[in-house]
Design an enzyme around this catalytic site. Structure first.
Site, PDB file in Angstrom:
ATOM      1  N   HIS A   1       0.842  -1.203   0.000  1.00 56.75           N
ATOM      2  CA  HIS A   1       0.000   0.000   0.000  1.00 56.75           C
ATOM      3  C   HIS A   1       0.870   1.242   0.000  1.00 56.75           C
ATOM      4  O   HIS A   1       2.006   1.216   0.462  1.00 56.75           O
ATOM      5  CB  HIS A   1      -0.957   0.011   1.193  1.00 56.75           C
ATOM      6  CG  HIS A   1      -0.295  -0.099   2.545  1.00 56.75           C
ATOM      7  ND1 HIS A   1       0.244  -1.288   3.021  1.00 56.75           N
ATOM      8  CD2 HIS A   1      -0.070   0.816   3.512  1.00 56.75           C
ATOM      9  CE1 HIS A   1       0.746  -1.090   4.231  1.00 56.75           C
ATOM     10  NE2 HIS A   1       0.592   0.175   4.551  1.00 56.75           N
TER      11      HIS A   1
ATOM     12  N   HIS B   1       0.966   5.254   1.189  1.00 57.68           N
ATOM     13  CA  HIS B   1       0.358   6.289   2.027  1.00 57.68           C
ATOM     14  C   HIS B   1       0.349   7.617   1.280  1.00 57.68           C
ATOM     15  O   HIS B   1       1.346   7.984   0.653  1.00 57.68           O
ATOM     16  CB  HIS B   1       1.181   6.503   3.305  1.00 57.68           C
ATOM     17  CG  HIS B   1       1.202   5.323   4.222  1.00 57.68           C
ATOM     18  ND1 HIS B   1       0.356   5.209   5.305  1.00 57.68           N
ATOM     19  CD2 HIS B   1       1.964   4.202   4.215  1.00 57.68           C
ATOM     20  CE1 HIS B   1       0.611   4.071   5.935  1.00 57.68           C
ATOM     21  NE2 HIS B   1       1.578   3.434   5.295  1.00 57.68           N
TER      22      HIS B   1
END
Ligand SMILES: [Zn+2]
Length: 145
Positions: A98, A100
């Protein structure tokens, strides 16, 4: 081994979702560093940046950049941090790749509290008119038809 992002992707765990499409989802971080802290996550499970196929990586980074554009050029953020952590030693906590996207508003409101429902809904409302930017960027990069 249960993966929270896979559970969210499957609709088995709750999240506040900003965007979903083209193999990606964008959700609000449950422990935001700042108001509007987002996560760009491939729906498919890959452990970290080095494991994710290049085309999907390209989509994820372009989507993250689109969100940085929304924060800096449309919503008045004074700065934005775009980053990924790979490996526990580098600060990775959830082992599903992922990115940010963390806006800085210059209001000194930085923390790591749990996201409240009230804040989540207000962030979703703030982003709602700008969701199309992700799609525009993916198209502009030739990553979707
Ligand atoms: Zn996963």
């Amino acid at each position: 081994m249960a993966c929270i992002f896979c559970s969210i992707a499957a609709g088995e765990a709750e999240s506040y979702q900003v965007y979903r499409g083209h193999g990606l989802m964008v959700i609000l971080d449950k422990y935001p560093v700042s108001r509007g802290h987002l996560l760009v996550i491939p729906v498919e499970h890959y452990e970290a940046v080095q494991d994710t196929p290049p085309r999907l990586l390209a989509k994820a980074w372009v989507a993250a950049s689109a969100l940085a554009h929304v924060y800096r050029s449309r919503l008045g953020a004074r700065g934005v941090k775009v980053l990924t952590n790979s490996g526990r030693i580098a600060g990775q906590v959830i082992f599903h790749f992922h990115i940010h996207v963390i806006p800085y508003w210059g209001d000194g409101q930085l923390g790591r509290g749990v996201l409240t429902r009230e804040e989540a809904l207000s962030v979703l409302e703030m982003l709602e008119p700008h969701k199309g930017v992700v799609e525009e960027y993916l198209k502009g990069a030739g990553l979707v038809g």
